[in-house]
Design an enzyme around this catalytic site. Structure first.
Site, mmCIF file in Angstrom:
data_model
loop_
_atom_site.group_PDB
_atom_site.id
_atom_site.type_symbol
_atom_site.label_atom_id
_atom_site.label_comp_id
_atom_site.label_asym_id
_atom_site.label_seq_id
_atom_site.Cartn_x
_atom_site.Cartn_y
_atom_site.Cartn_z
ATOM 1 N N CYS A 199 -10.184 -0.899 -4.687
ATOM 2 C CA CYS A 199 -9.336 0.032 -5.086
ATOM 3 C C CYS A 199 -10.078 0.908 -6.501
ATOM 4 C CB CYS A 199 -7.938 -0.165 -5.526
ATOM 5 S SG CYS A 199 -7.974 -1.763 -6.832
ATOM 6 N N GLU A 244 -3.460 -16.187 -1.800
ATOM 7 C CA GLU A 244 -2.885 -15.436 -2.450
ATOM 8 C C GLU A 244 -2.250 -16.042 -3.698
ATOM 9 O OE1 GLU A 244 -1.061 -12.548 -4.575
ATOM 10 O OE2 GLU A 244 -2.376 -11.746 -2.632
ATOM 11 N N GLN A 275 0.865 -1.187 0.059
ATOM 12 C CA GLN A 275 -0.007 0.123 -0.011
ATOM 13 C C GLN A 275 1.140 1.258 0.178
ATOM 14 O OE1 GLN A 275 -3.179 -0.046 -0.395
ATOM 15 N NE2 GLN A 275 -3.888 -1.998 0.027
ATOM 16 N N GLU A 295 -10.149 4.696 -2.533
ATOM 17 C CA GLU A 295 -10.140 3.344 -1.882
ATOM 18 C C GLU A 295 -11.565 3.438 -1.173
ATOM 19 O OE1 GLU A 295 -7.358 0.008 -1.626
ATOM 20 O OE2 GLU A 295 -7.193 1.853 -2.742
ATOM 21 N N ASP A 348 -10.026 -8.149 -0.895
ATOM 22 C CA ASP A 348 -9.180 -6.589 -1.273
ATOM 23 C C ASP A 348 -8.916 -7.268 -2.971
ATOM 24 O OD1 ASP A 348 -7.968 -4.292 -1.462
ATOM 25 O OD2 ASP A 348 -6.414 -5.004 0.001
ATOM 26 N N TYR A 350 -6.970 -12.620 -1.500
ATOM 27 C CA TYR A 350 -5.921 -11.567 -2.146
ATOM 28 C C TYR A 350 -5.323 -11.022 -0.931
ATOM 29 C CZ TYR A 350 -9.234 -11.528 -6.225
ATOM 30 O OH TYR A 350 -10.043 -12.062 -7.297
#
Length: 369
Positions: free
Chosen positions: A327, A240, A191, A361, A302, A219
Protein backbone atom coordinates in the site's frame (compact mmCIF):
# COMPACT_ATOMS: atom_id res chain seq x y z
CA UNK A 1 -9.18 14.06 0.56
CA UNK A 2 -11.02 17.30 -0.39
CA UNK A 3 -14.19 16.67 -2.38
CA UNK A 4 -12.94 19.29 -4.84
CA UNK A 5 -10.38 16.68 -5.96
CA UNK A 6 -13.13 14.34 -7.14
CA UNK A 7 -13.37 14.96 -10.87
CA UNK A 8 -14.71 11.85 -12.61
CA UNK A 9 -14.29 13.46 -16.02
CA UNK A 10 -10.51 13.64 -15.36
CA UNK A 11 -10.14 10.16 -13.86
CA UNK A 12 -8.27 8.53 -16.76
CA UNK A 13 -5.80 11.42 -16.95
CA UNK A 14 -5.21 11.42 -13.18
CA UNK A 15 -4.67 7.65 -13.15
CA UNK A 16 -2.17 7.89 -16.02
CA UNK A 17 -0.16 10.53 -14.15
CA UNK A 18 -0.14 8.45 -10.98
CA UNK A 19 0.88 5.35 -12.91
CA UNK A 20 3.81 7.20 -14.50
CA UNK A 21 5.02 8.45 -11.10
CA UNK A 22 4.91 4.99 -9.51
CA UNK A 23 6.45 3.30 -12.55
CA UNK A 24 9.37 5.75 -12.46
CA UNK A 25 9.90 5.12 -8.75
CA UNK A 26 10.00 1.33 -9.17
CA UNK A 27 11.71 1.17 -12.57
CA UNK A 28 15.09 -0.01 -11.18
CA UNK A 29 13.47 -3.33 -10.20
CA UNK A 30 10.24 -3.56 -12.23
CA UNK A 31 10.90 -3.72 -15.96
CA UNK A 32 8.29 -3.75 -18.70
CA UNK A 33 4.71 -2.59 -18.59
CA UNK A 34 2.73 -3.10 -15.38
CA UNK A 35 -0.73 -4.60 -15.15
CA UNK A 36 -2.95 -1.62 -14.26
CA UNK A 37 -6.36 -2.02 -12.63
CA UNK A 38 -8.47 1.16 -12.56
CA UNK A 39 -11.26 1.89 -10.11
CA UNK A 40 -14.77 3.02 -10.80
CA UNK A 41 -14.56 6.83 -10.97
CA UNK A 42 -17.40 7.13 -8.41
CA UNK A 43 -19.22 4.87 -5.97
CA UNK A 44 -16.15 2.85 -5.02
CA UNK A 45 -15.68 3.26 -1.25
CA UNK A 46 -17.32 0.68 1.01
CA UNK A 47 -16.63 2.65 4.18
CA UNK A 48 -16.89 6.28 5.21
CA UNK A 49 -16.75 8.26 8.43
CA UNK A 50 -17.81 11.81 9.24
CA UNK A 51 -17.75 14.17 12.17
CA UNK A 52 -21.22 15.45 13.05
CA UNK A 53 -21.65 19.21 13.38
CA UNK A 54 -24.45 20.68 15.50
CA UNK A 55 -25.64 24.18 14.63
CA UNK A 56 -29.01 25.06 16.15
CA UNK A 57 -31.53 22.57 14.77
CA UNK A 58 -29.20 21.60 11.93
CA UNK A 59 -27.07 18.46 12.00
CA UNK A 60 -24.47 18.02 9.27
CA UNK A 61 -21.87 15.52 8.16
CA UNK A 62 -18.58 17.43 8.03
CA UNK A 63 -14.93 16.89 7.17
CA UNK A 64 -11.88 19.06 7.79
CA UNK A 65 -9.12 20.20 5.46
CA UNK A 66 -5.55 19.44 6.49
CA UNK A 67 -4.59 23.09 6.02
CA UNK A 68 -7.58 24.32 8.06
CA UNK A 69 -8.38 21.67 10.68
CA UNK A 70 -10.72 23.90 12.70
CA UNK A 71 -13.22 24.85 10.00
CA UNK A 72 -15.88 22.21 9.26
CA UNK A 73 -16.78 21.55 5.63
CA UNK A 74 -20.38 20.31 5.32
CA UNK A 75 -20.75 17.22 3.13
CA UNK A 76 -23.96 17.40 1.13
CA UNK A 77 -22.98 14.54 -1.16
CA UNK A 78 -20.22 11.95 -1.09
CA UNK A 79 -19.88 10.58 -4.63
CA UNK A 80 -16.90 8.34 -3.86
CA UNK A 81 -19.00 6.23 -1.48
CA UNK A 82 -20.80 3.17 -2.78
CA UNK A 83 -24.43 3.58 -3.81
CA UNK A 84 -25.85 2.11 -0.58
CA UNK A 85 -23.91 4.54 1.62
CA UNK A 86 -24.89 7.48 -0.59
CA UNK A 87 -28.54 6.44 -0.37
CA UNK A 88 -28.50 5.99 3.41
CA UNK A 89 -26.59 9.16 4.34
CA UNK A 90 -29.42 11.72 3.94
CA UNK A 91 -32.01 9.37 5.45
CA UNK A 92 -29.80 8.70 8.47
CA UNK A 93 -28.98 12.38 8.97
CA UNK A 94 -32.65 13.40 8.87
CA UNK A 95 -33.59 10.66 11.33
CA UNK A 96 -30.80 11.59 13.75
CA UNK A 97 -31.52 15.32 13.50
CA UNK A 98 -35.19 14.82 14.35
CA UNK A 99 -34.62 12.62 17.40
CA UNK A 100 -33.23 14.21 20.56
CA UNK A 101 -32.22 10.88 22.09
CA UNK A 102 -30.14 10.00 19.04
CA UNK A 103 -28.63 13.39 18.19
CA UNK A 104 -27.62 14.67 21.65
CA UNK A 105 -23.83 14.88 21.85
CA UNK A 106 -23.46 12.74 18.72
CA UNK A 107 -19.82 13.17 17.67
CA UNK A 108 -19.18 10.88 14.68
CA UNK A 109 -20.93 8.50 12.27
CA UNK A 110 -19.19 5.61 10.50
CA UNK A 111 -20.62 3.55 7.63
CA UNK A 112 -19.42 0.07 6.62
CA UNK A 113 -21.11 -1.39 3.53
CA UNK A 114 -20.75 -4.53 1.40
CA UNK A 115 -21.38 -5.63 -2.15
CA UNK A 116 -23.68 -8.25 -0.63
CA UNK A 117 -26.06 -5.52 0.61
CA UNK A 118 -25.37 -5.55 4.34
CA UNK A 119 -24.63 -2.31 6.18
CA UNK A 120 -23.31 -1.37 9.62
CA UNK A 121 -23.57 2.16 11.06
CA UNK A 122 -21.61 3.19 14.15
CA UNK A 123 -22.76 6.22 16.14
CA UNK A 124 -20.14 7.68 18.48
CA UNK A 125 -21.13 9.94 21.38
CA UNK A 126 -19.64 12.20 24.04
CA UNK A 127 -22.11 10.98 26.66
CA UNK A 128 -23.30 7.82 28.33
CA UNK A 129 -25.95 5.97 26.31
CA UNK A 130 -29.09 5.28 28.32
CA UNK A 131 -32.05 2.99 27.76
CA UNK A 132 -33.94 5.63 25.78
CA UNK A 133 -31.06 5.76 23.26
CA UNK A 134 -31.20 2.00 22.75
CA UNK A 135 -34.97 2.04 22.26
CA UNK A 136 -34.85 4.87 19.74
CA UNK A 137 -31.86 3.39 17.89
CA UNK A 138 -33.57 0.01 17.58
CA UNK A 139 -36.73 1.69 16.31
CA UNK A 140 -34.64 3.49 13.68
CA UNK A 141 -32.92 0.25 12.69
CA UNK A 142 -36.28 -1.48 12.21
CA UNK A 143 -37.58 1.49 10.23
CA UNK A 144 -34.61 1.38 7.85
CA UNK A 145 -34.38 -2.39 7.61
CA UNK A 146 -35.28 -3.84 4.20
CA UNK A 147 -34.68 -7.11 2.41
CA UNK A 148 -31.80 -5.55 0.46
CA UNK A 149 -30.25 -3.70 3.39
CA UNK A 150 -29.33 -5.87 6.36
CA UNK A 151 -28.70 -2.95 8.74
CA UNK A 152 -26.97 -3.08 12.12
CA UNK A 153 -26.38 -0.09 14.40
CA UNK A 154 -23.68 0.21 17.05
CA UNK A 155 -23.61 2.93 19.69
CA UNK A 156 -20.27 3.83 21.23
CA UNK A 157 -19.21 6.12 24.01
CA UNK A 158 -16.44 6.01 26.58
CA UNK A 159 -16.21 2.42 27.92
CA UNK A 160 -19.54 1.59 26.29
CA UNK A 161 -20.61 -0.34 23.21
CA UNK A 162 -24.22 -1.25 22.39
CA UNK A 163 -24.81 -3.57 19.43
CA UNK A 164 -28.17 -3.65 17.68
CA UNK A 165 -28.02 -6.44 15.14
CA UNK A 166 -24.44 -7.62 14.52
CA UNK A 167 -21.04 -6.04 15.11
CA UNK A 168 -19.94 -7.29 11.70
CA UNK A 169 -21.18 -7.41 8.12
CA UNK A 170 -20.84 -10.44 5.87
CA UNK A 171 -19.31 -9.63 2.50
CA UNK A 172 -19.42 -11.96 -0.51
CA UNK A 173 -16.77 -11.70 -3.22
CA UNK A 174 -16.70 -13.67 -6.46
CA UNK A 175 -13.09 -14.77 -7.04
CA UNK A 176 -12.10 -16.98 -9.97
CA UNK A 177 -15.70 -18.14 -10.41
CA UNK A 178 -16.24 -19.01 -6.75
CA UNK A 179 -18.05 -16.96 -4.08
CA UNK A 180 -16.21 -16.36 -0.80
CA UNK A 181 -17.93 -15.19 2.36
CA UNK A 182 -16.12 -12.84 4.78
CA UNK A 183 -17.15 -11.54 8.18
CA UNK A 184 -15.92 -7.94 8.38
CA UNK A 185 -15.92 -6.53 11.90
CA UNK A 186 -16.73 -2.99 12.91
CA UNK A 187 -13.61 -0.82 13.26
CA UNK A 188 -11.35 -3.63 12.00
CA UNK A 189 -9.29 -3.30 8.82
CA UNK A 190 -10.94 -4.16 5.51
CA UNK A 191 -10.05 -3.18 1.97
CA UNK A 192 -12.07 -0.01 1.22
CA UNK A 193 -12.54 -0.51 -2.54
CA UNK A 194 -14.24 -3.88 -2.92
CA UNK A 195 -14.08 -4.21 -6.70
CA UNK A 196 -10.40 -3.29 -6.89
CA UNK A 197 -9.86 -5.69 -3.98
CA UNK A 198 -11.26 -8.45 -6.19
CA UNK A 199 -8.74 -7.46 -8.89
CA UNK A 200 -5.92 -7.67 -6.34
CA UNK A 201 -6.94 -11.10 -5.10
CA UNK A 202 -7.34 -12.52 -8.59
CA UNK A 203 -3.98 -11.09 -9.67
CA UNK A 204 -2.32 -12.78 -6.69
CA UNK A 205 -4.13 -16.04 -7.47
CA UNK A 206 -2.92 -15.92 -11.08
CA UNK A 207 0.64 -15.72 -9.80
CA UNK A 208 0.02 -18.53 -7.31
CA UNK A 209 -1.34 -20.79 -10.06
CA UNK A 210 2.24 -21.06 -11.38
CA UNK A 211 3.54 -22.43 -8.05
CA UNK A 212 3.29 -25.48 -5.84
CA UNK A 213 4.15 -26.64 -2.31
CA UNK A 214 2.95 -24.79 0.80
CA UNK A 215 2.38 -21.07 1.45
CA UNK A 216 3.38 -18.81 4.32
CA UNK A 217 1.33 -15.62 4.59
CA UNK A 218 2.20 -12.61 6.76
CA UNK A 219 -0.38 -9.95 7.74
CA UNK A 220 -3.35 -12.09 6.68
CA UNK A 221 -6.04 -9.87 8.24
CA UNK A 222 -9.45 -11.51 8.07
CA UNK A 223 -8.29 -13.96 5.40
CA UNK A 224 -9.05 -11.65 2.47
CA UNK A 225 -6.29 -13.13 0.29
CA UNK A 226 -5.81 -16.32 2.29
CA UNK A 227 -8.94 -18.19 1.34
CA UNK A 228 -8.72 -17.83 -2.48
CA UNK A 229 -4.95 -18.41 -2.43
CA UNK A 230 -5.41 -21.63 -0.45
CA UNK A 231 -6.90 -23.31 -3.53
CA UNK A 232 -3.48 -23.07 -5.21
CA UNK A 233 -1.34 -24.60 -2.44
CA UNK A 234 -1.21 -27.85 -0.53
CA UNK A 235 -1.23 -26.17 2.89
CA UNK A 236 -1.23 -22.58 4.14
CA UNK A 237 0.20 -21.09 7.33
CA UNK A 238 -1.28 -17.59 7.71
CA UNK A 239 -0.25 -15.18 10.46
CA UNK A 240 -1.83 -12.04 11.90
CA UNK A 241 -1.40 -10.11 15.16
CA UNK A 242 -4.71 -8.22 15.57
CA UNK A 243 -7.08 -10.29 17.72
CA UNK A 244 -10.26 -9.18 15.94
CA UNK A 245 -8.79 -10.02 12.54
CA UNK A 246 -7.61 -13.44 13.77
CA UNK A 247 -11.12 -14.20 15.04
CA UNK A 248 -12.65 -13.11 11.74
CA UNK A 249 -10.11 -15.15 9.76
CA UNK A 250 -10.92 -18.30 11.71
CA UNK A 251 -14.66 -17.74 11.24
CA UNK A 252 -14.12 -17.16 7.53
CA UNK A 253 -12.04 -20.33 7.18
CA UNK A 254 -14.88 -22.32 8.70
CA UNK A 255 -17.57 -20.56 6.65
CA UNK A 256 -15.71 -21.26 3.41
CA UNK A 257 -14.67 -24.83 4.33
CA UNK A 258 -10.98 -24.06 3.73
CA UNK A 259 -9.55 -27.12 5.45
CA UNK A 260 -5.90 -26.60 4.43
CA UNK A 261 -5.39 -23.26 6.26
CA UNK A 262 -3.92 -22.70 9.71
CA UNK A 263 -4.21 -19.23 11.29
CA UNK A 264 -1.57 -18.35 13.89
CA UNK A 265 -1.62 -15.17 15.97
CA UNK A 266 1.94 -13.94 15.48
CA UNK A 267 3.56 -10.68 14.43
CA UNK A 268 5.80 -10.72 11.36
CA UNK A 269 8.84 -10.27 13.61
CA UNK A 270 7.80 -13.33 15.64
CA UNK A 271 7.34 -15.40 12.49
CA UNK A 272 10.88 -14.47 11.52
CA UNK A 273 12.17 -15.61 14.92
CA UNK A 274 10.26 -18.89 14.62
CA UNK A 275 11.48 -19.56 11.07
CA UNK A 276 15.07 -19.00 12.19
CA UNK A 277 14.68 -21.17 15.34
CA UNK A 278 15.46 -18.18 17.54
CA UNK A 279 12.33 -18.57 19.71
CA UNK A 280 9.66 -21.13 20.42
CA UNK A 281 6.04 -20.02 20.53
CA UNK A 282 3.31 -21.93 22.32
CA UNK A 283 0.82 -20.69 19.72
CA UNK A 284 2.65 -22.78 17.11
CA UNK A 285 1.80 -25.95 19.02
CA UNK A 286 -1.77 -25.66 17.70
CA UNK A 287 -0.77 -26.40 14.11
CA UNK A 288 -0.82 -30.07 12.98
CA UNK A 289 2.97 -30.38 12.62
CA UNK A 290 6.13 -28.40 13.35
CA UNK A 291 6.59 -25.28 11.24
CA UNK A 292 9.84 -26.66 9.79
CA UNK A 293 8.00 -29.73 8.43
CA UNK A 294 5.91 -27.68 6.01
CA UNK A 295 7.07 -27.40 2.41
CA UNK A 296 7.07 -23.59 2.48
CA UNK A 297 8.32 -22.48 -0.91
CA UNK A 298 6.18 -19.35 -1.38
CA UNK A 299 5.56 -16.37 0.89
CA UNK A 300 2.73 -13.85 0.51
CA UNK A 301 3.05 -10.49 2.26
CA UNK A 302 0.66 -7.54 2.52
CA UNK A 303 2.39 -5.31 5.10
CA UNK A 304 1.28 -1.95 6.53
CA UNK A 305 2.56 1.30 5.04
CA UNK A 306 5.91 0.93 6.81
CA UNK A 307 6.67 -2.13 4.66
CA UNK A 308 8.73 -5.12 5.81
CA UNK A 309 11.30 -4.60 8.54
CA UNK A 310 14.91 -5.53 7.81
CA UNK A 311 14.80 -8.89 9.59
CA UNK A 312 11.59 -9.93 7.83
CA UNK A 313 13.03 -8.96 4.44
CA UNK A 314 15.99 -11.26 5.10
CA UNK A 315 13.68 -14.08 6.16
CA UNK A 316 11.49 -13.61 3.07
CA UNK A 317 14.58 -14.00 0.88
CA UNK A 318 14.70 -17.68 1.90
CA UNK A 319 11.63 -18.45 -0.24
CA UNK A 320 11.66 -19.46 -3.88
CA UNK A 321 8.74 -17.16 -4.72
CA UNK A 322 7.43 -13.94 -3.17
CA UNK A 323 4.03 -12.38 -3.81
CA UNK A 324 4.10 -8.86 -2.39
CA UNK A 325 1.08 -6.56 -2.13
CA UNK A 326 2.03 -3.04 -1.04
CA UNK A 327 0.00 0.00 0.00
CA UNK A 328 3.07 2.26 -0.15
CA UNK A 329 5.27 2.29 -3.29
CA UNK A 330 8.09 4.06 -1.40
CA UNK A 331 8.54 1.33 1.21
CA UNK A 332 8.04 -1.26 -1.53
CA UNK A 333 10.97 0.34 -3.36
CA UNK A 334 13.09 0.10 -0.20
CA UNK A 335 12.23 -3.59 0.19
CA UNK A 336 12.78 -4.39 -3.49
CA UNK A 337 16.25 -2.86 -3.32
CA UNK A 338 17.17 -5.67 -0.90
CA UNK A 339 15.00 -8.46 -2.34
CA UNK A 340 16.51 -7.87 -5.80
CA UNK A 341 19.83 -9.18 -4.49
CA UNK A 342 18.35 -12.69 -4.53
CA UNK A 343 15.10 -12.42 -6.52
CA UNK A 344 13.85 -10.88 -9.73
CA UNK A 345 10.47 -9.22 -10.30
CA UNK A 346 8.59 -11.29 -12.90
CA UNK A 347 5.27 -9.39 -12.87
CA UNK A 348 4.25 -6.02 -11.53
CA UNK A 349 0.78 -4.50 -11.05
CA UNK A 350 -0.89 -1.28 -9.90
CA UNK A 351 -4.33 -1.20 -8.30
CA UNK A 352 -6.05 2.16 -7.94
CA UNK A 353 -7.74 1.61 -4.58
CA UNK A 354 -7.82 5.34 -3.84
CA UNK A 355 -8.76 7.47 -6.86
CA UNK A 356 -8.06 11.22 -6.69
CA UNK A 357 -5.22 10.71 -4.19
CA UNK A 358 -1.49 10.04 -4.55
CA UNK A 359 -1.90 6.54 -3.06
CA UNK A 360 -1.41 3.51 -5.28
CA UNK A 361 -1.61 -0.14 -4.25
CA UNK A 362 1.02 -2.29 -5.98
CA UNK A 363 1.70 -5.95 -6.54
CA UNK A 364 5.08 -7.56 -7.24
CA UNK A 365 5.76 -11.21 -8.04
CA UNK A 366 9.37 -12.22 -7.47
CA UNK A 367 11.20 -15.49 -8.08
CA UNK A 368 14.65 -16.56 -7.04
CA UNK A 369 17.35 -15.75 -9.59
Amino acid sequence: MPMSNVKPQDYDQLLAAKRNTVQALLSPWCQGEPDVYPSQPTGFRMRAEFRMWHEGDALDYVMFRKDDPKTPVPIESFPIACDSIQALMPIMRAALAGNEALRRKLFQVEFLATLSGEMLVTLIYHRKLEEDWEQQAEALRQQLQTDSLGLSIIGRSRKQKIVLGNHWVTEQLNIEGRTYSYNQYEQAFTQPNARVNINMIEWACERAAELDGDLLELYCGNGNFTLPLARHFDEVIATELAKTSVRAARENIEANASDNVQIIRLAAEEVTQAMQDEREFRRLRDIPKPLQDYDLRTVFVDPPRAGLDDATVKMVQRFDAIIYISCNPHTLADNLAVLSETHQVQRFAMFDQFPYTDHMECGAFLQRK
